[in-house]
Design a protein around this motif. Structure first.
Motif, PDB file in Angstrom:
ATOM      1  N   ALA A 184      45.380  43.600  29.614  1.00 46.13           N
ATOM      2  CA  ALA A 184      44.894  42.836  30.765  1.00 46.13           C
ATOM      3  C   ALA A 184      43.995  41.698  30.305  1.00 46.13           C
ATOM      4  CB  ALA A 184      44.107  43.749  31.699  1.00 46.13           C
ATOM      5  N   VAL A 185      43.918  40.680  31.145  1.00 46.26           N
ATOM      6  CA  VAL A 185      43.108  39.511  30.786  1.00 46.26           C
ATOM      7  C   VAL A 185      41.612  39.833  30.832  1.00 46.26           C
ATOM      8  CG1 VAL A 185      42.906  38.511  33.128  1.00 46.26           C
ATOM      9  CG2 VAL A 185      42.943  37.004  31.148  1.00 46.26           C
ATOM     10  N   LYS A 225      44.631  42.646  51.388  1.00 49.75           N
ATOM     11  CA  LYS A 225      44.009  41.501  50.703  1.00 49.75           C
ATOM     12  C   LYS A 225      43.648  40.406  51.704  1.00 49.75           C
ATOM     13  CE  LYS A 225      44.721  42.327  46.139  1.00 49.75           C
ATOM     14  NZ  LYS A 225      44.252  41.980  44.867  1.00 49.75           N
ATOM     15  N   GLY A 239      48.663  37.002  35.198  1.00 48.75           N
ATOM     16  CA  GLY A 239      49.226  36.417  36.411  1.00 48.75           C
ATOM     17  C   GLY A 239      48.422  36.746  37.656  1.00 48.75           C
ATOM     18  N   GLY A 240      47.387  37.570  37.504  1.00 47.45           N
ATOM     19  CA  GLY A 240      46.597  37.997  38.665  1.00 47.45           C
ATOM     20  C   GLY A 240      45.754  36.854  39.213  1.00 47.45           C
ATOM     21  N   GLN A 241      45.201  37.096  40.398  1.00 47.34           N
ATOM     22  CA  GLN A 241      44.458  36.015  41.052  1.00 47.34           C
ATOM     23  C   GLN A 241      42.951  36.181  40.959  1.00 47.34           C
ATOM     24  OE1 GLN A 241      47.030  36.316  44.694  1.00 47.34           O
ATOM     25  NE2 GLN A 241      46.948  34.102  44.509  1.00 47.34           N
ATOM     26  N   GLY A 242      42.528  37.307  40.405  1.00 50.92           N
ATOM     27  CA  GLY A 242      41.096  37.507  40.187  1.00 50.92           C
ATOM     28  C   GLY A 242      40.267  37.293  41.437  1.00 50.92           C
ATOM     29  N   THR A 243      40.740  37.796  42.567  1.00 46.52           N
ATOM     30  CA  THR A 243      40.032  37.516  43.816  1.00 46.52           C
ATOM     31  C   THR A 243      38.630  38.120  43.851  1.00 46.52           C
ATOM     32  OG1 THR A 243      41.262  39.363  44.755  1.00 46.52           O
ATOM     33  CG2 THR A 243      42.013  37.171  45.343  1.00 46.52           C
ATOM     34  N   ARG A 244      38.454  39.285  43.184  1.00 46.45           N
ATOM     35  CA  ARG A 244      37.119  39.906  43.215  1.00 46.45           C
ATOM     36  C   ARG A 244      36.101  39.065  42.476  1.00 46.45           C
ATOM     37  NH1 ARG A 244      38.918  45.659  41.183  1.00 46.45           N
ATOM     38  NH2 ARG A 244      40.708  44.424  40.529  1.00 46.45           N
ATOM     39  N   MET A 287      51.756  36.177  30.368  1.00 50.22           N
ATOM     40  CA  MET A 287      52.360  36.144  31.713  1.00 50.22           C
ATOM     41  C   MET A 287      51.423  35.418  32.678  1.00 50.22           C
ATOM     42  SD  MET A 287      54.082  39.073  34.051  1.00 50.22           S
ATOM     43  CE  MET A 287      52.691  39.887  34.827  1.00 50.22           C
ATOM     44  N   GLY A 335      52.310  41.687  41.330  1.00 53.66           N
ATOM     45  CA  GLY A 335      51.668  42.787  40.596  1.00 53.66           C
ATOM     46  C   GLY A 335      51.961  42.690  39.108  1.00 53.66           C
ATOM     47  N   ASN A 336      51.329  43.565  38.336  1.00 49.87           N
ATOM     48  CA  ASN A 336      51.510  43.451  36.882  1.00 49.87           C
ATOM     49  C   ASN A 336      52.629  44.347  36.341  1.00 49.87           C
ATOM     50  OD1 ASN A 336      50.323  45.977  36.848  1.00 49.87           O
ATOM     51  ND2 ASN A 336      48.290  45.194  36.325  1.00 49.87           N
ATOM     52  N   GLN A 349      55.678  35.258  36.218  1.00 52.63           N
ATOM     53  CA  GLN A 349      56.118  36.469  36.894  1.00 52.63           C
ATOM     54  C   GLN A 349      56.755  36.128  38.240  1.00 52.63           C
ATOM     55  OE1 GLN A 349      51.760  38.011  37.564  1.00 52.63           O
ATOM     56  NE2 GLN A 349      53.076  39.019  39.034  1.00 52.63           N
ATOM     57  N   PRO A 383      51.615  36.674  43.428  1.00 50.40           N
ATOM     58  CA  PRO A 383      52.196  37.386  42.296  1.00 50.40           C
ATOM     59  C   PRO A 383      52.502  38.832  42.658  1.00 50.40           C
ATOM     60  CG  PRO A 383      50.145  36.271  41.686  1.00 50.40           C
ATOM     61  CD  PRO A 383      50.293  36.101  43.145  1.00 50.40           C
ATOM     62  N   LYS A 429      35.777  42.433  36.466  1.00 48.10           N
ATOM     63  CA  LYS A 429      36.460  42.421  37.766  1.00 48.10           C
ATOM     64  C   LYS A 429      35.613  41.673  38.800  1.00 48.10           C
ATOM     65  CE  LYS A 429      39.809  45.382  36.591  1.00 48.10           C
ATOM     66  NZ  LYS A 429      41.170  44.879  36.326  1.00 48.10           N
ATOM     67  N   LEU A 478      48.700  40.028  30.226  1.00 44.54           N
ATOM     68  CA  LEU A 478      49.009  39.970  31.652  1.00 44.54           C
ATOM     69  C   LEU A 478      47.950  39.108  32.340  1.00 44.54           C
ATOM     70  CD1 LEU A 478      49.843  43.763  32.177  1.00 44.54           C
ATOM     71  CD2 LEU A 478      51.435  41.878  31.713  1.00 44.54           C
TER      72      LEU A 478
HETATM   73  P1  UTP Z   1      43.833  43.421  38.627  1.00 40.76           P
HETATM   74  O1  UTP Z   1      44.411  44.610  39.228  1.00 40.76           O
HETATM   75  O2  UTP Z   1      42.419  43.464  38.236  1.00 40.76           O
HETATM   76  O3  UTP Z   1      44.113  42.197  39.617  1.00 40.76           O
HETATM   77  O4  UTP Z   1      44.733  43.012  37.391  1.00 40.76           O
HETATM   78  P2  UTP Z   1      43.588  40.702  39.627  1.00 40.76           P
HETATM   79  O5  UTP Z   1      44.589  39.945  40.461  1.00 40.76           O
HETATM   80  O6  UTP Z   1      43.355  40.128  38.258  1.00 40.76           O
HETATM   81  O7  UTP Z   1      42.174  40.763  40.315  1.00 40.76           O
HETATM   82  P3  UTP Z   1      41.758  41.032  41.849  1.00 40.76           P
HETATM   83  O8  UTP Z   1      42.216  42.419  42.165  1.00 40.76           O
HETATM   84  O9  UTP Z   1      42.446  39.989  42.685  1.00 40.76           O
HETATM   85  O10 UTP Z   1      40.277  40.883  41.820  1.00 40.76           O
HETATM   86  C1  UTP Z   1      44.758  43.699  36.178  1.00 40.76           C
HETATM   87  C2  UTP Z   1      45.525  42.829  35.195  1.00 40.76           C
HETATM   88  O11 UTP Z   1      46.854  42.597  35.658  1.00 40.76           O
HETATM   89  C3  UTP Z   1      47.095  41.192  35.748  1.00 40.76           C
HETATM   90  C4  UTP Z   1      45.747  40.563  35.887  1.00 40.76           C
HETATM   91  O12 UTP Z   1      45.786  39.209  35.508  1.00 40.76           O
HETATM   92  C5  UTP Z   1      44.913  41.440  34.993  1.00 40.76           C
HETATM   93  O13 UTP Z   1      45.096  41.088  33.640  1.00 40.76           O
HETATM   94  N1  UTP Z   1      47.962  40.925  36.910  1.00 40.76           N
HETATM   95  C6  UTP Z   1      47.631  41.403  38.126  1.00 40.76           C
HETATM   96  C7  UTP Z   1      49.087  40.166  36.718  1.00 40.76           C
HETATM   97  O14 UTP Z   1      49.379  39.714  35.594  1.00 40.76           O
HETATM   98  N2  UTP Z   1      49.878  39.923  37.802  1.00 40.76           N
HETATM   99  C8  UTP Z   1      49.589  40.376  39.035  1.00 40.76           C
HETATM  100  O15 UTP Z   1      50.360  40.115  39.981  1.00 40.76           O
HETATM  101  C9  UTP Z   1      48.442  41.146  39.209  1.00 40.76           C
END
Ligand code: UTP
Length: 413
Positions: free
Chosen positions: A238-239, A340, A103-108, A152, A209-210, A183, A207, A391, A101
């Motif tokens: 998770a990544v 956010k 697709g997250g943006q890793g904002t933190r 993803m 969510g996961n 996603q 995105p 994170k 997974l």
């Molecule tokens: P997190 O909840 O840590 O979110 O994702 P994030 O987007 O990576 O980081 P922040 O909250 O913005 O700092 C947990 C896992 O779910 C994936 C992330 O890539 C990570 O592997 N994920 C999260 C998705 O694949 N898609 C999403 O829309 C959100």
């Protein structure tokens, strides 16, 4: 959707500013924006208007909660050889796939672009994606065959992710065994429920969510590959956990042996108040209760031996049976409303990147999937060997803490 209908829908939901933006566009822009509006699930957007500030996310109504016992490390150790054989046999028969997974943006973490590109090396380059592939290779070396890996991504990071894997030659993993899929995206709103725009012809989409990963596998056609290969189990991860075992044969074997249709890796809680989702039973089904939903009783209650009753937290590493995933694919999952920082364009068309949260995003979470399964093996792993999430840049669950854990496990950085 014809123009009048589009305007009616937007007016009905108090989004007149989008009509004004639409009117200024050329035909191509109008089509793009209309297509985005058409995809909006308004029942979700309306949640934002009812949302009470101060809560991190919407709390759901919960059913009757009870503890769920885990297959503990001591028991796993006793049966390790047996489980490992069952798991390796399944892997060698091509029945196990892995889903990253990413697709997250890793904002933190605050790094633009895919989190997996982050370099955690000290004396050499060690990228997060690379570390994950190495972990998977530990298993594929042992099994003597490859495990299909599905990655993803989202519209925001897909091209950069693929380009990075190409540039690094898939870190030595065979390209034929890696498939990317995107996603779904969801709109973002301000604190009054007004849709943000990120460009003159585009809503602010992020995105979703996961939790929608399997649906996205199906709609993008990647599920066809899963089926063509005869994959029966998918290991979701998770990544950001650079220590995790992927397609871990012992976990696979224990889940198969248990007869459960899903499995979740869990760690023993470090302390009662730890901010980690706990795997338990809800109305007799497996379920995860987030730390902010826990009552005093759930946090503190103890068993006769002194252990916490709700003692095991999830680390986003699950095993799901594909035929069950197909059954539950269209079930409604709760939507989480998350505060956010949302980049947007202001009335002058300037892009604003806020320093503090300025609105809500809507997310589906993979942890809500567990409740849709009849049962789930709660499988304990040792935190220091398998849980090093990245994170943040510093402090808890950070690049620093993950580096220390990797070094403790003999990984050169
Ligand atoms: P997190 O909840 O840590 O979110 O994702 P994030 O987007 O990576 O980081 P922040 O909250 O913005 O700092 C947990 C896992 O779910 C994936 C992330 O890539 C990570 O592997 N994920 C999260 C998705 O694949 N898609 C999403 O829309 C959100």
């Amino acid at each position: 959707m014809i123009e009048n209908e589009l305007f009616d829908v937007l007016r009905e939901h108090g989004q007149e500013h989008i009509i004004e933006a639409y009117k200024k566009l050329d035909e191509t822009g109008k089509e793009k924006l209309a297509a985005q509006v058409e995809k909006i699930d308004w029942s979700i957007v309306e949640k934002a208007c009812n949302f009470k500030a101060g809560h991190e996310e919407f709390a759901q109504e919960r059913g009757k909660l009870e503890p769920l016992s885990a297959l503990e490390v001591s028991e796993i150790e006793k049966n390790k050889a047996k489980y490992e054989k069952i798991g390796l046999d399944a892997i060698m028969a091509g029945k196990v796939g892995a889903v990253l997974l990413a697709g997250g943006q890793g904002t933190r973490l605050g790094s633009d672009g895919p989190k997996g590109k982050y370099n955690i090396g000290l004396t050499k380059d060690v990228y997060i994606f690379e570390r994950l592939i190495r972990n998977l290779q530990d298993v594929t070396d042992k099994a003597g065959c490859f495990v299909p890996l599905y990655v993803m991504t989202s519209d925001k990071n897909n091209d950069e992710t693929i380009a990075f894997f190409e540039e690094k030659n898939y870190f030595g993993y065979p390209k034929d065994f890696v498939k990317f899929f995107k996603q779904e995206m969801a709109p973002s709103v301000d604190f009054n429920g007004k849709l943000y725009m990120e460009a003159v012809d585009s809503l602010s989409l992020s995105p979703n969510g996961n939790g929608g990963w399997f649906y996205s596998m199906a709609v993008t056609g990647v599920l066809e590959d899963v089926k063509a290969r005869g994959v029966e189990w998918l290991n979701i991860f998770a990544v950001d956990n650079v220590l995790q075992r992927i397609a871990d044969p012992v976990f696979v074997g224990a889940t198969l042996d248990s007869g459960c249709v899903s499995g979740a890796k869990v760690v023993r809680k470090a302390e009662p108040m730890e901010k980690i989702g706990v795997l338990c039973l809800e109305d007799g089904r497996p379920s995860i209760v987030e730390y902010y939903e826990m009552t005093e009783e759930i946090i503190h209650s103890r068993e006769a031996n002194g252990d916490l009753s709700y003692n095991f937290g999830v680390i986003l590493n699950y095993l799901f049976r594909v035929d069950q995933l197909e059954k539950i694919m269209n079930e409604k999952m709760p939507v989480h409303v998350v505060e956010k920082k949302i980049p947007y364009i202001n009335d002058n068309g300037e892009v604003i990147k806020p320093e503090t949260p300025n609105g809500y995003k809507f997310e589906l979470l993979v942890l809500d999937m567990i409740y849709l399964f009849e049962n789930c093996l709660s499988y304990e792993v040792v935190r220091d060997y398998e849980f090093a999430p990245i994170k943040n840049k510093t402090g808890v669950d950070s690049v620093e803490s993950a580096r220390a854990l990797l070094q403790k496990n003999g990984v050169e950085l």
